[in-house]
Design an enzyme around this catalytic site. Structure first.
Site, short mmCIF file in Angstrom:
data_model
loop_
_atom_site.label_atom_id
_atom_site.label_comp_id
_atom_site.label_asym_id
_atom_site.label_seq_id
_atom_site.Cartn_x
_atom_site.Cartn_y
_atom_site.Cartn_z
N GLY A 19 -44.63 -25.53 29.31
CA GLY A 19 -46.07 -25.67 29.24
C GLY A 19 -46.56 -26.95 28.59
O GLY A 19 -47.77 -27.18 28.54
N ARG A 44 -42.79 -29.84 33.67
CA ARG A 44 -43.72 -30.96 33.86
C ARG A 44 -43.45 -32.15 32.93
O ARG A 44 -43.42 -33.30 33.37
CB ARG A 44 -45.14 -30.44 33.61
CG ARG A 44 -46.25 -31.45 33.78
CD ARG A 44 -47.59 -30.86 33.32
NE ARG A 44 -47.79 -29.50 33.77
CZ ARG A 44 -48.22 -29.17 34.98
NH1 ARG A 44 -48.55 -30.10 35.83
NH2 ARG A 44 -48.34 -27.90 35.33
N CYS A 86 -54.78 -31.35 59.91
CA CYS A 86 -55.94 -30.77 60.59
C CYS A 86 -56.50 -29.66 59.72
O CYS A 86 -56.36 -28.47 60.03
CB CYS A 86 -55.53 -30.26 61.96
SG CYS A 86 -55.16 -31.62 63.05
N GLU A 87 -57.08 -30.04 58.61
CA GLU A 87 -57.68 -29.08 57.69
C GLU A 87 -58.57 -29.88 56.73
O GLU A 87 -58.11 -30.87 56.14
CB GLU A 87 -56.59 -28.33 56.93
CG GLU A 87 -57.17 -27.23 56.10
CD GLU A 87 -56.18 -26.10 55.78
OE1 GLU A 87 -55.24 -25.86 56.55
OE2 GLU A 87 -56.39 -25.47 54.74
C1 LIG Z 1 -42.59 -23.06 35.14
C2 LIG Z 1 -41.88 -22.60 33.95
C3 LIG Z 1 -41.63 -23.49 32.89
C4 LIG Z 1 -42.10 -24.90 32.89
O1 LIG Z 1 -43.46 -25.04 32.82
P1 LIG Z 1 -44.06 -26.50 32.60
O2 LIG Z 1 -45.50 -26.27 32.41
O3 LIG Z 1 -43.75 -27.30 33.79
O4 LIG Z 1 -43.42 -27.05 31.37
C5 LIG Z 1 -40.91 -23.03 31.82
N1 LIG Z 1 -40.44 -21.77 31.79
C6 LIG Z 1 -40.65 -20.90 32.78
C7 LIG Z 1 -40.08 -19.54 32.69
C8 LIG Z 1 -41.37 -21.28 33.89
O5 LIG Z 1 -41.59 -20.40 34.86
#
Ligand SMILES: *Cc1c(COP(=O)(O)O)cnc(C)c1O
Length: 431
Positions: free
Chosen positions: A240, A284, A353-354
């Protein structure tokens, strides 16, 4: 802490490789990754015992190999991702002795994290002995039947969540993910009855949220950890971690975030009387800023008062804008080599095409515009910070082939995935 340079609106190079030469050699649309940027982001997190890459963000095996060489472990959410991890050189079990030296419990190089076992995933984890992070209690008996006495991690939904979009919020009642926090006592009884040992605890409340929301997880995790008790050897803060996409956004204070989690870990070590491994699980954060989509401008037109620049990439190439209204910085590489600084206020769209096939849209699908150097047909338009949830969400919609991927390291580009061919598109089909 990383600093945030203003982004150029004209761009001739990516990581020292010429944008024009990349487009000429590999065609467009093209994904390009900067290897050194990924290494830098891995090293930002060196304080954590384990950095585990959530590979769903960017799972090309060359990227997995690169992070593996940085000492990063890997998460797999499917049999396909287990297959990728193995192809990139990960093994199900760590080499003996590597963790003991640091006094830490052993690490699992690959962890399968999901809310279900589909049947092929259960076969794969049982056959290979891959550690599982279980997001539903039903997974416990299913695993125990195949792997008696296995150790498991529990993914717990703490009852709250947060994300850059409702679609990326993975905690609270509105999320299907994880074992509900109040069910923990009963789930622990089920695990014990099934003969499993709970060694890991994991919470992941959402993607692309802010650190203030993420920080609430540490307290919630500590409470559940005390309920699990002394069998616990590893805690995971989940992923996250946010990335600055828009002008003015900055990188988060990661050292403060680590300090908070380290304190939680130390408290649990005092309670249990043994070391606890502290993991973080970014997707990410490791790859977003390394990735670029190089496209070619194929039309410039006016619809009434609005100007559109249409490129050869669409939401089949990069889906984040249409899915979440996400903002991606853009820059122009003029074909004639001349500077073209005079700005133009344009909407940028693709070939599909959208009508939703627009890169400059806001949440809810409203077409917005962007100030860019005046573009002409044949110029290259570069969509930036596209290395996470970019290629991995690309599709064959409109029977468009998946783009090629190139990794640039030390100024040298290397093709790490060939562009699909028309035959790839119909492989497996029958008349
Ligand atoms: C998608 C996910 C992440 C990574 O999330 P990011 O926001 O890309 O860091 C980590 N753990 C689990 C279990 C996920 O599904």
């Amino acid at each position: 802490m990383p600093t945030d340079a203003a982004r150029p609106v004209l761009r001739r190079e990516i990581a020292g490789a010429s944008v024009a030469a990349l487009a000429k050699e590999h065609g467009t649309p093209l994904y390009v990754y900067d290897a050194e940027m990924i290494r830098r982001r891995c090293r930002d997190l060196a304080a954590w015992d384990t950095v585990r890459f959530a590979q769903k963000a960017c799972s090309n095996i060359a990227i997995l190999d690169l992070v593996r060489r940085e000492g990063v472990m890997v998460d797999a959410v499917s049999t396909g991702e287990i297959h990728r991890a193995l192809a990139a050189g990960y093994t199900p079990h760590a080499a003996a002795g590597s963790a003991a030296a640091a006094g830490l419990p052993p690490v699992h190089p690959i962890v399968y994290t999901a809310d279900i076992f589909d049947r092929d995933a259960l076969d794969a984890v049982a056959k290979l002995g891959i550690h599982c992070n279980c997001g539903s209690a039903d997974m416990l008996e299913q695993l125990a039947e195949r792997v008696p006495g296995a150790s498991v991690t529990l993914r717990v939904n703490p009852g709250f969540g947060h994300g850059h979009s409702q679609k990326t919020n993975t905690g609270g009642e509105g999320s299907k993910h994880g074992i509900w926090h109040a069910d923990i006592p009963e789930v622990l009884r089920r695990a014990e009855w099934a003969g499993l040992s709970v060694t890991g605890l994991h919470m992941h409340i959402g993607s692309g949220t802010d650190l203030a929301h993420l920080a609430e997880v540490a307290g919630a995790l500590e409470q559940v950890a005390r309920e699990i008790g002394r069998s616990l050897t590893t805690i995971s803060a989940g992923g996250g971690l946010p990335v600055p996409y828009k002008p003015g956004e900055v990188h988060a204070d990661l050292s403060g975030y680590f300090t908070l989690w380290d304190a939680t870990r130390k408290k649990l070590e005092d309670v249990f009387g043994h070391r606890i491994r502290l993991e973080i699980e970014p997707g990410r954060y490791l790859t977003a800023e390394s990735g670029y989509v190089v496209t070619e401008v194929r039309a410039v037109k006016k619809q009434g008062g609005r100007k559109y620049v249409l490129v050869d990439a669409g939401f089949n190439t990069l889906a984040r804008p249409v899915l979440y209204g996400s903002y991606h910085p853009m820059s122009l590489c003029p074909a004639d080599g001349h500077a073209r600084p005079e700005p133009d206020e344009v909407a940028v769209g693709g070939p599909l095409c959208e009508s939703g096939d627009i890169f400059t849209q806001t949440d809810g699908g409203f077409v917005a515009t962007r100030s860019l150097p005046a573009a002409q047909v044949g110029d290259l338009l570069v969509i930036e910070i596209a290395g996470a949830y970019g290629f991995v969400m690309a599709s064959n919609y409109n029977s468009k082939p998946l783009p090629a991927e190139v990794l640039v390291d030390g100024g040298t580009p290397r093709l790490v995935r060939a562009r699909q061919t028309p035959d790839d598109l119909i492989r497996g089909e029958r008349v």
